[in-house]
Enzyme design. Structure first.
Site: not given
Length: 162
Positions: A23, A111
């Protein structure tokens, strides 16, 4: 537990090592990051990587709350090949996204694309590229093996030795 540099500076890219993926967030200072997250995810395994997600939200949260118990590091990985935008512009543009819902696609608009767009002016996701090219390579390999098998049978006069 942190990995790598422990003193992120505003504008730095933060790579967070989740169980099945990385992430990404943008450090904005005072312990906060801005990142794209799938709010509908019910588990950490789905958050920001849900293949079915088409919408996500941009949030500003404390780095420690986003990282939880996962490892993380500062990773401005394209600084050698691309010039980072001025920090004030990176932060200003990132802050304009807070609270907004954005389109999300795990391969085209995730992301990592979001934070690299802010830092470098172009969104790039190496993990998405690896997934696409890795899948394409596997598909191509399978197709080549199949073609070789058909060719072998054709050259042997239609008689298989299996």
């Amino acid at each position: 537990m942190a990995e790598g540099r422990r003193d992120p500076q505003p504008g730095d890219l933060i790579e967070i090592f989740r169980p099945l993926y990385q992430h990404w967030a943008l450090y904005v200072g005072d312990g906060y990051v801005i990142h794209v997250t799938d709010e509908e995810a019910s588990s950490i395994f789905l958050s920001s990587s849900s293949i079915s997600a088409t919408r996500a939200k941009v949030k500003m949260e404390l780095l420690k709350d986003v990282v939880k118990n996962d490892n993380w590091r500062v990773n401005n990985k394209f600084d050698r090949s691309r010039t980072p935008r001025p920090v004030k512009e990176i932060i200003r543009d990132a802050e304009q996204w807070i609270g907004k819902e954005v389109s999300y696609d795990v391969l085209k608009k995730n992301c990592e694309h979001f934070v690299t767009m802010l830092r470098y002016g172009k969104g790039v996701s190496e993990q998405a590229e690896k997934a696409v090219f890795g899948g394409a390579t596997a598909l191509l390999g399978t197709a080549l093996l199949g073609a070789l098998a058909v060719l072998r049978v054709a050259l042997s006069g239609g008689k298989s030795k299996i």
